[in-house]
Structure formats: structure tokens, C-alpha cells
Design a protein around this motif. Structure first.
Motif, short mmCIF file in Angstrom:
data_model
loop_
_atom_site.label_atom_id
_atom_site.label_comp_id
_atom_site.label_asym_id
_atom_site.label_seq_id
_atom_site.Cartn_x
_atom_site.Cartn_y
_atom_site.Cartn_z
N ARG A 63 3.18 -2.99 -11.92
CA ARG A 63 3.76 -1.65 -11.98
C ARG A 63 4.29 -1.32 -13.35
NH1 ARG A 63 7.66 0.29 -7.38
NH2 ARG A 63 8.69 0.77 -9.31
N VAL A 99 -13.02 8.93 9.83
CA VAL A 99 -14.07 8.06 10.35
C VAL A 99 -13.58 7.43 11.65
CG1 VAL A 99 -15.39 5.94 9.91
CG2 VAL A 99 -15.00 7.58 8.06
N HIS A 295 -1.31 -2.53 2.85
CA HIS A 295 -2.43 -2.90 3.72
C HIS A 295 -2.35 -4.37 4.13
CE1 HIS A 295 -5.26 0.55 2.14
NE2 HIS A 295 -4.00 0.95 2.30
N SER A 327 -6.10 -1.95 -1.10
CA SER A 327 -4.97 -2.86 -1.26
C SER A 327 -5.05 -4.12 -0.42
CB SER A 327 -3.69 -2.15 -0.86
OG SER A 327 -3.36 -1.20 -1.78
#
Ligand code: FAD
Length: 350
Positions: A63, A99, A295, A327
């Protein structure tokens, strides 16, 4: 490429706690807490948790520190630039196109089915949805080897971050940029206690990004599975969590504002409107399973060659022509910097 000495320091730092890590370098508790706080950003662990030495390094390196760099023209410019690059190569972009299913024929991905029923065929499918969502919902356990399914089911998703966006009249007294509300190491650890017991911190760790009239509060900790019991079954908590989060939504925002107003008293009278994003909203609106920002938790049994699961860190999946990015794979999440290159022949990733 770092050389033996630096590599040794990194390997030694990986299993340490964020507290131990900063303790070797700094004396002031305030400085230690400000630096260690990034080690638990987005993570459901406290600064006394083993392995937060690794996340401390990961988050600082990726970061570039605590501050959020302003993007000229607003953050949306990044997506716009990426979109125009895709279009310049002849690509087409569909948004608002959920999806529902990845179509598999003979262990090979052949396309996707949208929630509106339309089927789009494709020679390759690359999913940036998180690994649990991709494999268990979009592909389906029936299409996958049992051991692979078991490994995916075991991925730890433990969101405990909420956001409170405030629109103010601008007279809040908070400086533009990033403010970390992490007054001491003990404060951070106590804030985490709430997540451990599936509740909301009364004294949270806040990371506040301010730009003019807008004050955005990153709130830790607010457990996705809001109940007094240990999270046993994903489906089980889903039944109870929505009602609880609807009751607690305003409570969470009140705590955020009250905590911040202790340091910036003008904030209270400055607020015009507030927008609250709970961990459940992160799941339901943004598609993040259990509201997990990354994730999948970034922890020692889910990093590098074990991300998303051991043996599958090179973006390939057991289904031909289906690849996983985002991620949930090695490199992510919270990865702002350059990702590691993957080579075709690397079996366990890089
Ligand atoms: C509250 C919060 C704070 C964060 N703070 C920081 C930070 O300070 N610094 C930092 O570096 N990172 C931070 N992160 C993490 C950062 O946002 C992620 O690492 C990054 O967004 C990951 O990008 P991605 O493309 O892998 O996944 P995502 O940005 O999650 O993109 C996945 C996309 O897939 C879509 N999708 C999911 N399922 C479907 C489906 N079935 N059909 C169609 N589309 C679908 C989703 O809508 C989403 O747009 C934060 C994240 C959150 C949520």
C-alpha cells in the motif's frame, strides 16, 4: 534478490506478531500503534496475533504506507483508463451483468450464463470473483475433484470491516488525507476482541480518509457473523446474520461517529448525511463472500504458494480454460504495487 541478510530478517518477521515487530524498532506506544495498525487492516486478527508480522510487511509494502494517494480527477479515473485500454484493443465491456454460472463441458470451461439467462460462449474464462464464490457457486462442487472442493470450503473468509461514509458541511475539523485512530497497541487488540466474539467493537480501530466535505471511515472490527456463537456453517450464519445486521446498522455508525468525535468534536454538528456499508452489504452488494475484503484472509496458511489453496497458486484451476485472478490468488489482496510474475511451468506459483 534481497541477499541473505535482508531475507533472514523477512523470514524471521513473518511469524512474529505486529506488536513484537514494531517493538524491536520503536519506543513510543503511539508510533508503534500507528504503524502496527496497518498489519491488521482488513484482517480478522489482533496485533498480538502470530503472523501479523507478515501482514504488517505485506500491507506496508503493497500500500505504500498509511496514506491514500489521491488520484487526479477522482478514483474512478483508474477504472475509466482501464476500460478505454480494453476498448482500444477491440474489447467489449458488460457491466450490470451478473454471472450466474460458469458453463463446464467435460472438465473444460466453455462460457458463462448471466442471471438474465443469456449465455456467452468463450474460449477462456477468467474469474476475478473470490475463489469460494467462483468454485462453489459459479462452477459448482459437482464439477470439481472432491479434495479440491474440500480445500476451497476450508478457505477462511472472515470479514470484519465496515465503512461509514459521511457527507458533511465541511466544518468537521478533520484534516484532508488519512488519519489512523489507533491510540495504543492495547487499544487495537481490544478492538479485535469484538470480532473474536462475533460482535461490534465499542472502541474501534478507525482509518479515516477525508477529502473536503466527505469523510470516509474504515471501521474495525464488526463481525460478519453477528451472533454469540462460533461460526460453524456458512449457510447457518446466513440465516441469522441479515436480521441482526439490519438492527445493528445504525448502532455501528453511531459508534464510528462517537469515537471520531472524541478527537474532532466539530464532526457531530457537521454531518449532513451518512451511508453505511456493513460486512453483509460487502457480501450482498459487492460480491465479497462473508464480507472479506481480500477474497480470503491474508494469513500464514493462506499466503504465497497456499493462496488460494495449496498447489493452485498459479491461476490455473482443475477445469481447463478456467483461470482465477483477483485478490484470492497469490499476490492479493490489498495489492496496490507490482504483482509477482507467474511462469507457465511453475507448479506451486512464485
Ligand atoms: C472496505 C474495503 C477497504 C479496503 N481498503 C484497502 C486499502 O486501503 N488498500 C488496498 O490496497 N486495498 C484495500 N481494499 C482491498 C482492495 O479493494 C482489493 O484488494 C481489490 O479491490 C481487489 O481487486 P479485485 O479485482 O481482485 O477484486 P474486487 O475489487 O472485489 O472485484 C471483483 C469484482 O467481481 C464482481 N463479481 C463478483 N461476483 C460476480 C458475478 N457472479 N458476476 C459478475 N461479477 C461478479 C464484483 O462485483 C467485483 O466488481 C479494501 C477493500 C474493501 C472492501
Amino acid at each position: 534478490m534481497m541477499g541473505g541478510k535482508d531475507m533472514m530478517r523477512i523470514v524471521r518477521g513473518i511469524p512474529m506478531t505486529a506488536d513484537e515487530f514494531v517493538d524491536e524498532w520503536f519506543e513510543s506506544d503511539v508510533v508503534k500503534a500507528a504503524i502496527a495498525s496497518l498489519g491488521i487492516h482488513g484482517l480478522t486478527l489482533g496485533v498480538y496475533g502470530a503472523g501479523t508480522g507478515y501482514t504488517l510487511m505485506h500491507n506496508w509494502a503493497n500500500r505504500g504506507g498509511l496514506s491514500h494517494v489521491a488520484v487526479q480527477g477522482g478514483i474512478g479515473k483508474i477504472s475509466e483508463s482501464l476500460a478505454s485500454a480494453v476498448k482500444s484493443f477491440g474489447g467489449e465491456i458488460c457491466t450490470n451483468a451478473e454471472v450466474k454460472q460458469i458453463v463446464i463441458k467435460d472438465m473444460r470451461a466453455t462460457g458463462v450464463v448471466l442471471s438474465i439467462g443469456e449465455e456467452i460462449s468463450a474460449s477462456n474464462v477468467i474469474s476475478a470473483a473470490d475463489p469460494k464464490h467462483t468454485f462453489l457457486s459459479l462452477v459448482g462442487a459437482m464439477e470439481l475433484p472432491p479434495e479440491f472442493v474440500w480445500n476451497v470450503q476450508s478457505i477462511k473468509m472472515r470479514g470484519s470491516v465496515a465503512k461509514v461514509h459521511l457527507l458533511t458541511d465541511g466544518k468537521h475539523g478533520i484534516p484532508d488525507g488519512t488519519v489512523a485512530l489507533a491510540p495504543s497497541i492495547k487499544y487495537l487488540e481490544k478492538a479485535y476482541d469484538a470480532a473474536k466474539y462475533h460482535s461490534i467493537s465499542e472502541k474501534p480501530y478507525l482509518e479515516v480518509t477525508t477529502s473536503g466535505k466527505v469523510v470516509s471511515i474504515h471501521f474495525q472490527f464488526a463481525a460478519y457473523a453477528l451472533n454469540g456463537r462460533k461460526l460453524l456453517l456458512h449457510l447457518d450464519t446466513n440465516r441469522r446474520t441479515p436480521e441482526l445486521w439490519n438492527e445493528k446498522r445504525e448502532v455501528l455508525a453511531d459508534i464510528a461517529v462517537k469515537t471520531l468525535a472524541e478527537y474532532f468534536p466539530a464532526l457531530n454538528s457537521s454531518i449532513v448525511a451518512r451511508h453505511i456499508i456493513t460486512p453483509l452489504d460487502l457480501e450482498q452488494t459487492y460480491g465479497l463472500t462473508e464480507g472479506d475484503l481480500n477474497h480470503g484472509q491474508i494469513m500464514l496458511d493462506q499466503f504465497m504458494f497456499m493462496r488460494p489453496i495449496p498447489g493452485w497458486s498459479n491461476h490455473k484451476t482443475p477445469i481447463d480454460n478456467l483461470y482465477l485472478c483477483g485478490s484470492g490468488v497469490h499476490g492479493g489482496g490489498s495489492q496496490r504495487g507490482k504483482r509477482t510474475e507467474c511462469s507457465e511451468d511453475s507448479e506451486v506459483g512464485n
